[in-house]
Design a protein around this motif. Structure first.
Motif, mmCIF file in Angstrom:
data_model
loop_
_atom_site.group_PDB
_atom_site.id
_atom_site.type_symbol
_atom_site.label_atom_id
_atom_site.label_comp_id
_atom_site.label_asym_id
_atom_site.label_seq_id
_atom_site.Cartn_x
_atom_site.Cartn_y
_atom_site.Cartn_z
ATOM 1 N N THR A 163 -25.464 -11.586 -19.532
ATOM 2 C CA THR A 163 -25.236 -12.859 -20.826
ATOM 3 C C THR A 163 -25.380 -14.156 -20.136
ATOM 4 O OG1 THR A 163 -23.541 -11.131 -21.637
ATOM 5 C CG2 THR A 163 -23.118 -13.431 -22.306
ATOM 6 N N LEU A 164 -26.072 -14.756 -20.892
ATOM 7 C CA LEU A 164 -26.217 -16.226 -20.442
ATOM 8 C C LEU A 164 -26.156 -17.220 -21.427
ATOM 9 C CD1 LEU A 164 -27.913 -17.946 -18.259
ATOM 10 C CD2 LEU A 164 -30.002 -17.259 -19.420
ATOM 11 N N ASN A 165 -25.591 -18.503 -21.182
ATOM 12 C CA ASN A 165 -25.332 -19.302 -22.240
ATOM 13 C C ASN A 165 -26.314 -20.553 -21.825
ATOM 14 O OD1 ASN A 165 -23.032 -18.409 -23.661
ATOM 15 N ND2 ASN A 165 -21.713 -19.149 -21.943
ATOM 16 N N VAL A 166 -27.398 -20.812 -22.765
ATOM 17 C CA VAL A 166 -28.274 -21.503 -22.659
ATOM 18 C C VAL A 166 -27.890 -22.932 -23.437
ATOM 19 C CG1 VAL A 166 -30.624 -21.945 -23.496
ATOM 20 C CG2 VAL A 166 -29.823 -19.640 -22.783
ATOM 21 N N ASP A 167 -27.794 -24.113 -22.716
ATOM 22 C CA ASP A 167 -27.505 -25.456 -23.146
ATOM 23 C C ASP A 167 -28.859 -26.011 -23.507
ATOM 24 O OD1 ASP A 167 -24.829 -25.112 -22.944
ATOM 25 O OD2 ASP A 167 -25.113 -25.901 -20.665
ATOM 26 N N PHE A 168 -28.874 -26.568 -24.885
ATOM 27 C CA PHE A 168 -30.274 -27.346 -24.865
ATOM 28 C C PHE A 168 -29.976 -28.698 -25.809
ATOM 29 C CE2 PHE A 168 -28.807 -25.145 -28.881
ATOM 30 C CZ PHE A 168 -29.517 -26.091 -29.729
ATOM 31 N N ALA A 169 -30.857 -29.612 -25.502
ATOM 32 C CA ALA A 169 -31.040 -30.604 -26.447
ATOM 33 C C ALA A 169 -31.820 -30.632 -27.329
ATOM 34 C CB ALA A 169 -31.355 -31.891 -25.140
ATOM 35 N N ALA A 170 -31.575 -31.426 -28.523
ATOM 36 C CA ALA A 170 -32.467 -31.415 -29.773
ATOM 37 C C ALA A 170 -32.470 -32.672 -30.198
ATOM 38 C CB ALA A 170 -31.684 -30.441 -30.864
ATOM 39 N N ALA A 171 -33.831 -33.382 -30.177
ATOM 40 C CA ALA A 171 -34.069 -34.728 -30.624
ATOM 41 C C ALA A 171 -34.539 -34.624 -32.006
ATOM 42 C CB ALA A 171 -35.093 -35.388 -29.701
ATOM 43 N N GLY A 172 -34.342 -35.367 -32.752
ATOM 44 C CA GLY A 172 -35.026 -35.329 -34.080
ATOM 45 C C GLY A 172 -34.120 -34.911 -35.326
ATOM 46 N N THR A 173 -34.488 -34.791 -36.505
ATOM 47 C CA THR A 173 -33.534 -34.167 -37.439
ATOM 48 C C THR A 173 -33.613 -32.821 -37.966
ATOM 49 O OG1 THR A 173 -33.297 -36.710 -38.116
ATOM 50 C CG2 THR A 173 -32.697 -34.963 -39.668
ATOM 51 N N TYR A 174 -32.604 -32.041 -37.985
ATOM 52 C CA TYR A 174 -32.789 -30.813 -38.526
ATOM 53 C C TYR A 174 -32.109 -30.631 -39.963
ATOM 54 C CZ TYR A 174 -34.909 -30.201 -34.220
ATOM 55 O OH TYR A 174 -35.920 -30.384 -33.129
ATOM 56 N N ASN A 175 -32.461 -29.700 -40.723
ATOM 57 C CA ASN A 175 -31.703 -29.498 -41.987
ATOM 58 C C ASN A 175 -30.689 -28.323 -42.006
ATOM 59 O OD1 ASN A 175 -33.709 -31.568 -43.075
ATOM 60 N ND2 ASN A 175 -35.239 -29.826 -43.377
ATOM 61 N N ALA A 176 -29.818 -28.589 -43.236
ATOM 62 C CA ALA A 176 -28.975 -27.589 -43.074
ATOM 63 C C ALA A 176 -29.387 -26.243 -43.309
ATOM 64 C CB ALA A 176 -28.057 -27.966 -44.390
ATOM 65 N N GLY A 177 -28.971 -25.250 -42.807
ATOM 66 C CA GLY A 177 -29.555 -23.791 -42.744
ATOM 67 C C GLY A 177 -30.468 -23.682 -41.595
ATOM 68 N N ASN A 178 -30.610 -24.651 -40.598
ATOM 69 C CA ASN A 178 -31.577 -24.421 -39.774
ATOM 70 C C ASN A 178 -31.078 -23.564 -38.582
ATOM 71 O OD1 ASN A 178 -33.845 -25.397 -37.681
ATOM 72 N ND2 ASN A 178 -31.901 -26.032 -36.597
ATOM 73 N N VAL A 179 -31.873 -22.568 -37.938
ATOM 74 C CA VAL A 179 -31.479 -21.758 -36.782
ATOM 75 C C VAL A 179 -32.071 -21.920 -35.532
ATOM 76 C CG1 VAL A 179 -31.267 -19.399 -35.995
ATOM 77 C CG2 VAL A 179 -30.598 -20.044 -38.493
ATOM 78 N N PHE A 180 -31.408 -22.423 -34.409
ATOM 79 C CA PHE A 180 -32.102 -22.554 -33.171
ATOM 80 C C PHE A 180 -32.122 -20.895 -32.559
ATOM 81 C CE2 PHE A 180 -30.275 -26.706 -33.749
ATOM 82 C CZ PHE A 180 -31.372 -27.710 -33.765
ATOM 83 N N ALA A 181 -33.335 -20.742 -31.992
ATOM 84 C CA ALA A 181 -33.202 -19.330 -31.324
ATOM 85 C C ALA A 181 -33.860 -19.606 -30.033
ATOM 86 C CB ALA A 181 -34.334 -18.597 -32.156
ATOM 87 N N VAL A 182 -33.515 -18.735 -29.015
ATOM 88 C CA VAL A 182 -33.965 -18.903 -27.505
ATOM 89 C C VAL A 182 -35.088 -17.662 -27.435
ATOM 90 C CG1 VAL A 182 -33.637 -18.346 -25.362
ATOM 91 C CG2 VAL A 182 -32.017 -19.656 -26.687
ATOM 92 N N GLN A 183 -36.295 -18.040 -27.104
ATOM 93 C CA GLN A 183 -37.382 -16.951 -26.908
ATOM 94 C C GLN A 183 -37.385 -16.741 -25.643
ATOM 95 O OE1 GLN A 183 -40.589 -18.403 -29.320
ATOM 96 N NE2 GLN A 183 -39.849 -17.553 -31.262
#
Length: 293
Positions: free
Chosen positions: A38-58
């Motif tokens: 089990t791994l916790n991936v911390d990430f930074a997100a620049a820019g604007t993302y809309n409601a309902g957006n999903v971030f995924a790790v590939q």
């Protein structure tokens, strides 16, 4: 911008420097795990993302290619965060991860994982086996349940080390508990499964035989006229059904009498046949149970 001078056209192309990826994975310390992790991936997100957006790790393949990525975790949100992920077994070397967004669609920068997930050894499942003493020899590893790796070794009940394909011979091998050990590659420890083997003695009904008995002689115990070394305690049967252990020439018909000694599972029952022929012409005494020629 274009400037025309007579018939010549001059084109000035302004090349902008490459834009920084919008999604970046935070650095991780090197680590090694046995099995999946089990791994916790911390990430930074620049820019604007809309409601309902999903971030995924590939997860990439073993050489870092994302031609057919595997999704290992996701998180609904519109900004930076932490995505809980499950790394499969076999990660290491050239595997990389990246974060992607769904709305708007965005592909983040690849990050080579400093993490290894080693394949744990499989010694099978501990259990018990019962064999009959007259059964054929069998590889001990075949008696283990599960899917034991073939590269281990056995410690027999006497402490002797045996190879993975050593056979257990019910007629001569020591009954008891056999420990099967498979070595683990770091960071995995050795794995062990214990198989306890019990041997039940095969029943012995002796060997089939045929005798001739005079009608003037008295009754006899049929087991005494079987060949071999029949075990006592079995049952007798004639064609018409169960029969007593004693044959009485005055009342019993000639023919085949079956003697059966029951076997304790997994041993099968043992059966032999005593064939009795009756005659009225005899020498004196049953000690010579044959007719006069």
């Amino acid at each position: 911008m274009r400037y025309r001078t007579g018939l010549c056209a001059l084109a000035f192309i302004i090349v902008l420097p490459g834009l920084r990826a919008q999604l970046t994975v935070a650095p991780m310390p090197p680590a090694a795990f046995c099995g999946s992790a089990t791994l916790n991936v911390d990430f930074a997100a620049a820019g604007t993302y809309n409601a309902g957006n999903v971030f995924a790790v590939q997860l990439s393949d073993a050489v870092g290619s994302f031609a057919a990525p595997t999704e290992i975790g996701s998180l609904a949100g519109i900004g930076a965060g932490t995505i809980p992920c499950t790394l499969p077994v076999g990660v290491g070397g050239g595997h990389a991860i990246r974060v992607v967004a769904s709305d708007p669609a965005e592909v983040g920068e690849a990050y080579v994982l400093p993490i290894v997930t080693a394949m744990p050894p499989d010694a099978g499942i501990s259990g018990a086996a019962t064999l009959c003493s007259d059964a054929a020899p069998v590889p001990i590893i075949d008696l283990l349940e599960g899917t034991p790796d073939p590269g281990g070794w056995f410690n027999d009940p006497t402490g002797m080390v045996l190879g993975p394909w050593s056979e257990f011979d019910p007629a001569s091998s020591s009954a008891g508990c056999y420990a099967y050990v498979v070595a683990g590659l770091p960071p995995c420890a050795n794995e062990q499964a214990v198989l306890c083997i019990q041997v039940h003695p095969a029943p012995d009904a002796g060997l089939s035989n045929a005798i001739t008995w005079c009608t003037s002689w008295g009754p006899f115990n049929m087991i005494d006229h079987l060949a071999g070394t029949p075990m006592p305690g079995g049952t007798w049967a004639y064609a018409t059904g169960p029969h007593s252990p004693v044959f009485d020439p005055a009342t019993d018909p000639p023919g085949e009498y079956a003697y059966t000694v029951p076997g304790m599972s997994p041993c099968a029952d043992a059966t032999t046949i005593l064939t009795v022929t009756l005659t009225g012409v005899c020498v004196t005494g049953p000690q010579t149970p044959y007719p006069v020629e």
